[in-house]
Design an enzyme around this catalytic site. Sequence first.
Site, PDB file in Angstrom:
ATOM      1  N   GLY A  13      -0.194  -4.983   4.883  1.00 30.90           N
ATOM      2  CA  GLY A  13      -0.284  -5.652   3.585  1.00 30.90           C
ATOM      3  C   GLY A  13       0.487  -6.960   3.574  1.00 30.90           C
ATOM      4  O   GLY A  13       1.226  -7.244   2.624  1.00 30.90           O
ATOM      5  N   GLY A  17       1.560 -11.245  -1.510  1.00 34.60           N
ATOM      6  CA  GLY A  17       2.775 -10.671  -2.105  1.00 34.60           C
ATOM      7  C   GLY A  17       4.003 -10.701  -1.222  1.00 34.60           C
ATOM      8  O   GLY A  17       4.214 -11.632  -0.426  1.00 34.60           O
ATOM      9  N   TYR A 167       0.494   6.210  -8.708  1.00 30.56           N
ATOM     10  CA  TYR A 167       1.336   5.258  -7.974  1.00 30.56           C
ATOM     11  C   TYR A 167       2.711   5.886  -7.691  1.00 30.56           C
ATOM     12  O   TYR A 167       3.197   5.867  -6.558  1.00 30.56           O
ATOM     13  CB  TYR A 167       1.493   3.978  -8.802  1.00 30.56           C
TER      14      TYR A 167
HETATM   15  N1  NAP Z   1       5.579  -6.003  -6.910  1.00 33.34           N
HETATM   16  C1  NAP Z   1       6.619  -5.261  -7.244  1.00 33.34           C
HETATM   17  O1  NAP Z   1       7.371  -5.569  -8.172  1.00 33.34           O
HETATM   18  C2  NAP Z   1       6.926  -4.015  -6.452  1.00 33.34           C
HETATM   19  C3  NAP Z   1       7.947  -3.175  -6.904  1.00 33.34           C
HETATM   20  C4  NAP Z   1       8.245  -2.042  -6.167  1.00 33.34           C
HETATM   21  C5  NAP Z   1       7.542  -1.776  -4.999  1.00 33.34           C
HETATM   22  N2  NAP Z   1       6.549  -2.609  -4.586  1.00 33.34           N
HETATM   23  C6  NAP Z   1       5.826  -2.281  -3.358  1.00 33.34           C
HETATM   24  O2  NAP Z   1       5.796  -3.420  -2.512  1.00 33.34           O
HETATM   25  C7  NAP Z   1       4.613  -3.366  -1.695  1.00 33.34           C
HETATM   26  C8  NAP Z   1       3.898  -4.714  -1.758  1.00 33.34           C
HETATM   27  O3  NAP Z   1       3.541  -4.963  -3.093  1.00 33.34           O
HETATM   28  P1  NAP Z   1       3.141  -6.422  -3.648  1.00 33.34           P
HETATM   29  O4  NAP Z   1       3.636  -6.473  -5.024  1.00 33.34           O
HETATM   30  O5  NAP Z   1       3.515  -7.447  -2.659  1.00 33.34           O
HETATM   31  O6  NAP Z   1       1.541  -6.255  -3.712  1.00 33.34           O
HETATM   32  P2  NAP Z   1       0.341  -7.281  -3.574  1.00 33.34           P
HETATM   33  O7  NAP Z   1       0.779  -8.696  -3.743  1.00 33.34           O
HETATM   34  O8  NAP Z   1      -0.729  -6.737  -4.452  1.00 33.34           O
HETATM   35  O9  NAP Z   1      -0.089  -7.119  -2.026  1.00 33.34           O
HETATM   36  C9  NAP Z   1      -0.580  -5.892  -1.564  1.00 33.34           C
HETATM   37  C10 NAP Z   1      -0.898  -6.005  -0.112  1.00 33.34           C
HETATM   38  O10 NAP Z   1      -1.433  -4.718   0.301  1.00 33.34           O
HETATM   39  C11 NAP Z   1      -2.716  -4.902   0.860  1.00 33.34           C
HETATM   40  N3  NAP Z   1      -3.622  -3.805   0.537  1.00 33.34           N
HETATM   41  C12 NAP Z   1      -3.919  -3.288  -0.665  1.00 33.34           C
HETATM   42  N4  NAP Z   1      -4.846  -2.325  -0.545  1.00 33.34           N
HETATM   43  C13 NAP Z   1      -5.141  -2.229   0.771  1.00 33.34           C
HETATM   44  C14 NAP Z   1      -6.036  -1.431   1.542  1.00 33.34           C
HETATM   45  N5  NAP Z   1      -6.849  -0.527   0.958  1.00 33.34           N
HETATM   46  N6  NAP Z   1      -6.071  -1.604   2.854  1.00 33.34           N
HETATM   47  C15 NAP Z   1      -5.296  -2.532   3.460  1.00 33.34           C
HETATM   48  N7  NAP Z   1      -4.425  -3.316   2.804  1.00 33.34           N
HETATM   49  C16 NAP Z   1      -4.364  -3.170   1.481  1.00 33.34           C
HETATM   50  C17 NAP Z   1      -3.244  -6.208   0.261  1.00 33.34           C
HETATM   51  O11 NAP Z   1      -4.198  -6.721   1.165  1.00 33.34           O
HETATM   52  P3  NAP Z   1      -5.549  -7.476   0.731  1.00 33.34           P
HETATM   53  O12 NAP Z   1      -5.283  -8.924   1.013  1.00 33.34           O
HETATM   54  O13 NAP Z   1      -6.560  -6.901   1.650  1.00 33.34           O
HETATM   55  O14 NAP Z   1      -5.795  -7.160  -0.722  1.00 33.34           O
HETATM   56  C18 NAP Z   1      -1.984  -7.041   0.194  1.00 33.34           C
HETATM   57  O15 NAP Z   1      -1.726  -7.664   1.425  1.00 33.34           O
HETATM   58  C19 NAP Z   1       3.779  -2.206  -2.227  1.00 33.34           C
HETATM   59  O16 NAP Z   1       3.944  -1.085  -1.386  1.00 33.34           O
HETATM   60  C20 NAP Z   1       4.372  -1.945  -3.598  1.00 33.34           C
HETATM   61  O17 NAP Z   1       4.199  -0.612  -4.009  1.00 33.34           O
HETATM   62  C21 NAP Z   1       6.224  -3.729  -5.282  1.00 33.34           C
END
Ligand code: NAP
Length: 279
Positions: A13, A17, A167
Amino acid sequence: MKTLKGKTALVTGSTDGVGRRVAEQLGLAGARVLVHGRDRARGECVTADIKAGGGAAEFLAADLSALTEVRRLAGEVERTSDRLDILINNAGVGSGGSGGRQQASVDGHELRFAVNYLAGFLLTHLLLPLIKRSTPARIVNVSSAGQQAIDFDDVMLARGYSGAHAYCQSKLAQIMFTIDLAEELDGTGVTVNALHPATYMDTHMVRAAGHTPISSVEEGADAILNLAVGEAGANRSGAYFNGLREARALAQAHDAQARRRLRDVSLVLTELSASAQQN
Ligand SMILES: NC(=O)c1ccc[n+]([C@@H]2O[C@H](COP(=O)([O-])OP(=O)(O)OC[C@H]3O[C@@H](n4cnc5c(N)ncnc54)[C@H](OP(=O)(O)O)[C@@H]3O)[C@@H](O)[C@H]2O)c1
């Protein structure tokens, strides 16, 4: 950050993000970065940025909502890499975006459980031989402070589904896996830790859930890198961090029987049970 020359890192991923920021920082520090996501155009944009900064990067496409794709990804990493020093299981689907409708993975499993947890469980197990040959090595599971106990009679949430519930249970499952795996890896030179990177970072996932961002991807990336390359992840294993500080996860994570149940369910769903019994 210390130099990572000669090291290889896989960040799932990392097309968007916080994962993207982590991949870029690892590239700047000299690591060969395996960038992963579904979207080739976005992936190649990230690898181009890393190369422009003087680093080395390759893009590997795989949809983690299909276990065959997870297996293919692991195979591709093994074929193209003679070492894997850092594995960051970061890819994830947030709580929003489905309009409250339950979603299923290609294999028919609840989507968030499948992508956020099961895919990382399988990928990590498949890559463990390579990781163990690359010690000292580290695994980081990007979880969340949003955690929900798992009801083992309804893991796929057939009753009372909500995106937030799905989630949060997937995020607790990652922490339970981390604690178990650390026990298994004790003495091997491989550490594994989980963390909540930062709260409501400014990412697609947060916006899709309708939340107003209150922190940056830089803050979250620093917390992930603290475990992936910093002192914290060198000396500690099986821990859960909230940002830069060690914290306590929800009680079920510390229940060995619950962890055993989750492990048994996961081995069956990923069809790892047969090979696990042979080892
Ligand atoms: N954002 C927050 O505040 C927050 C807080 C706590 C924890 N987290 C955790 O941090 C991590 C990253 O989150 P983010 O906020 O950076 O999210 P994001 O910007 O939505 O990015 C998600 C990433 O995961 C990939 N992804 C999603 N579904 C997928 C699939 N089916 N197969 C392969 N790749 C997939 C996306 O790839 P594509 O380009 O293919 O869509 C993207 O690269 C997650 O595990 C999230 O739970 C985030």
